[in-house]
Design a protein around this motif. Structure first.
Motif, short mmCIF file in Angstrom:
data_model
loop_
_atom_site.label_atom_id
_atom_site.label_comp_id
_atom_site.label_asym_id
_atom_site.label_seq_id
_atom_site.Cartn_x
_atom_site.Cartn_y
_atom_site.Cartn_z
N LEU A 168 0.81 -1.20 0.02
CA LEU A 168 -0.08 -0.08 0.05
C LEU A 168 0.89 1.16 -0.06
N LEU A 169 1.89 1.30 0.77
CA LEU A 169 2.94 2.27 0.73
C LEU A 169 3.38 2.53 -0.48
N MET A 170 3.89 1.55 -1.29
CA MET A 170 4.17 1.70 -2.45
C MET A 170 3.27 2.25 -3.75
N LEU A 171 2.16 1.72 -3.61
CA LEU A 171 1.35 2.16 -4.27
C LEU A 171 0.93 3.56 -4.17
N PHE A 172 0.75 4.04 -2.94
CA PHE A 172 0.25 5.58 -2.72
C PHE A 172 1.45 6.67 -2.55
N THR A 173 2.55 6.11 -2.33
CA THR A 173 3.66 7.17 -2.35
C THR A 173 4.86 6.75 -3.08
N GLY A 174 5.04 5.70 -3.47
CA GLY A 174 6.10 5.25 -4.50
C GLY A 174 7.42 4.92 -3.75
N ILE A 175 7.28 4.85 -2.39
CA ILE A 175 8.34 4.48 -1.51
C ILE A 175 8.46 3.03 -1.54
N ASP A 176 9.57 2.71 -2.08
CA ASP A 176 9.90 1.17 -1.91
C ASP A 176 10.80 0.56 -0.64
N LEU A 177 9.98 -0.01 0.34
CA LEU A 177 10.57 -0.87 1.49
C LEU A 177 10.56 -2.13 1.41
N ASP A 178 10.39 -2.70 0.33
CA ASP A 178 10.25 -3.98 0.11
C ASP A 178 11.45 -4.85 0.79
N GLY A 179 12.54 -4.51 0.42
CA GLY A 179 13.72 -5.50 0.91
C GLY A 179 13.90 -5.02 2.44
N ILE A 180 13.66 -3.94 2.89
CA ILE A 180 13.69 -3.70 4.28
C ILE A 180 12.59 -4.61 5.16
N VAL A 181 11.27 -4.50 4.52
CA VAL A 181 10.43 -5.29 5.01
C VAL A 181 10.65 -6.63 5.12
N GLY A 182 11.27 -7.19 3.96
CA GLY A 182 11.43 -8.52 3.92
C GLY A 182 12.69 -8.96 4.85
N ALA A 183 13.53 -7.92 5.22
CA ALA A 183 14.60 -8.35 6.23
C ALA A 183 13.90 -8.17 7.61
N LEU A 184 12.78 -7.29 7.98
CA LEU A 184 12.01 -7.35 9.25
C LEU A 184 11.35 -8.82 9.28
N ILE A 185 10.74 -9.31 8.33
CA ILE A 185 10.15 -10.72 8.11
C ILE A 185 11.06 -11.56 8.25
#
Length: 365
Positions: A168-185
């Protein structure tokens, strides 16, 4: 095979079916969207499938009857099953961490769509219900493997919620936290794997039975006619449904061998019928003469007044030999049992001249 084992297998089968569907959905969507977080979620679900398979195999093997090499049965195989599941979760977490770090170093923005979001939401709902169901069944059936699988599924629902927020963050703001969230996961998965590992390892090392079960056994045995005390209760798990151990009861020294035979058999049968516990019952004698009873009170009072002495029992005086036997239970500050025994023995023999003391240092197990 027992009803308990069949219930564990049925629950694991439901987990396998649900997780296979989630693996397929998440893998397809993750590759289409180019999302490492979703792909790592799929990998984690694949480990859940293997966990359920291990639970089924472990349950079947643990149901094998006792044999010459394993006289107490094969129940502890369930603990190894839970350990294997925890190791798989740890491996999945480490693998996720490696891939996520790569994504952080070399980012490639993922592409999310309405279909992607729907699949993620569906996955959250399925894992939430599946996790609660499997964990509840694990608690009902006293299965560490099922409890581990259920806890893992609940973690997955939280983890996938993080993936949804990232999308949702990527869709609405264009901010890519995919790798960071993957690390948190990955961190959450590694922590979950470690927590899952603790319980079965503790069981194999010799964790005590619940205090309420032990106290209940003591109270039940004390109700038996002729029993004046219950001591040295030692119980060991040989699988979630098999407990084997021993205990001592104190009876008057006027009790006949015939009466003792009937008493110990009755106690053993009662604990087996009520709790499924196999116990060996030992006997402590209590002096019946009034003079010996007065000496007993004096010695026990002196014993508990000494530093580091918590409890004492198994007192008996052999007047013809001028010998007194007694068991002492020290506190945790005593680390050298032999030295402590010699000090207590010397003190007793000084305090009660004319008697020799045979002191055993005992512990609460």
């Amino acid at each position: 095979m027992t009803d308990r084992n069949q219930a564990i297998i049925r629950t694991s089968g439901i987990g396998i079916a649900a997780n296979i569907l989630l693996v397929i959905f998440k893998a397809i969507v993750g590759f289409i969207a180019g999302s490492i977080a979703i792909v790592m979620d799929a990998v984690n679900n694949l480990s859940d499938v293997l966990s359920s398979v291990i639970t089924i195999v472990g349950t079947k093997l643990s149901a094998r009857p006792a044999d010459k090499e394993h006289p107490f049965g094969h129940g502890r195989i369930e603990y190894f099953s839970a350990i294997l599941i925890a190791v798989l979760v740890l491996i999945a977490g480490v693998s996720s961490m490696v891939e996520s770090v790569k994504k952080i170093i070399h980012p490639t923005p993922p592409e999310y769509s309405t279909v992607t979001l729907i699949v993620i939401i569906v996955a959250i709902i399925i894992k939430l219900f599946l996790g609660r169901y499997v964990k509840r069944r694990g608690e009902e059936l006293n299965s560490d493997a099922l409890k581990a699988s259920g806890a893992d599924a609940l973690f997955d629902s939280v983890v996938t919620t993080g993936t949804l927020l990232t999308a949702l963050l990527m869709l609405f703001t264009g901010i890519d936290l995919d790798g960071i969230v993957g690390a948190l996961i990955a961190c959450v998965v590694i922590k979950a794997g470690y927590d899952m590992l603790i319980a079965p390892v503790s069981q194999l090392l010799g964790t005590p039975v619940p205090a309420e079960l032990k106290q209940g056994i003591i109270q039940e045995v004390l109700k038996e006619p002729g029993v004046n005390g219950v001591f040295d209760v030692i119980l060991n798990y040989y699988g979630p449904s098999t407990i084997i151990g021993s205990l001592h009861v104190s009876v008057l020294d006027t009790t006949t061998a015939r009466e003792i035979h009937l008493l110990t058999r009755h106690i053993s049968d009662k604990l087996w019928q009520c709790h499924g516990i196999i116990v060996t019952v030992g006997i402590y004698a209590i002096n019946s003469s009034e003079r010996d009873q007065q000496l007993r009170i004096a010695v026990l009072h002196e014993a508990v007044s000494q530093p580091h002495v918590m409890l004492c029992h198994a007192f008996y005086v052999f007047e013809d030999k001028k010998l007194i036997t007694i068991d002492i239970i020290p506190d945790r500050d005593v680390t050298d049992d032999d030295r402590f025994r010699k000090a207590i023995t010397a003190h007793f023999e000084e305090k009660f001249p004319g008697y020799k003391f045979d002191v055993d240092i005992d512990h609460i197990y």
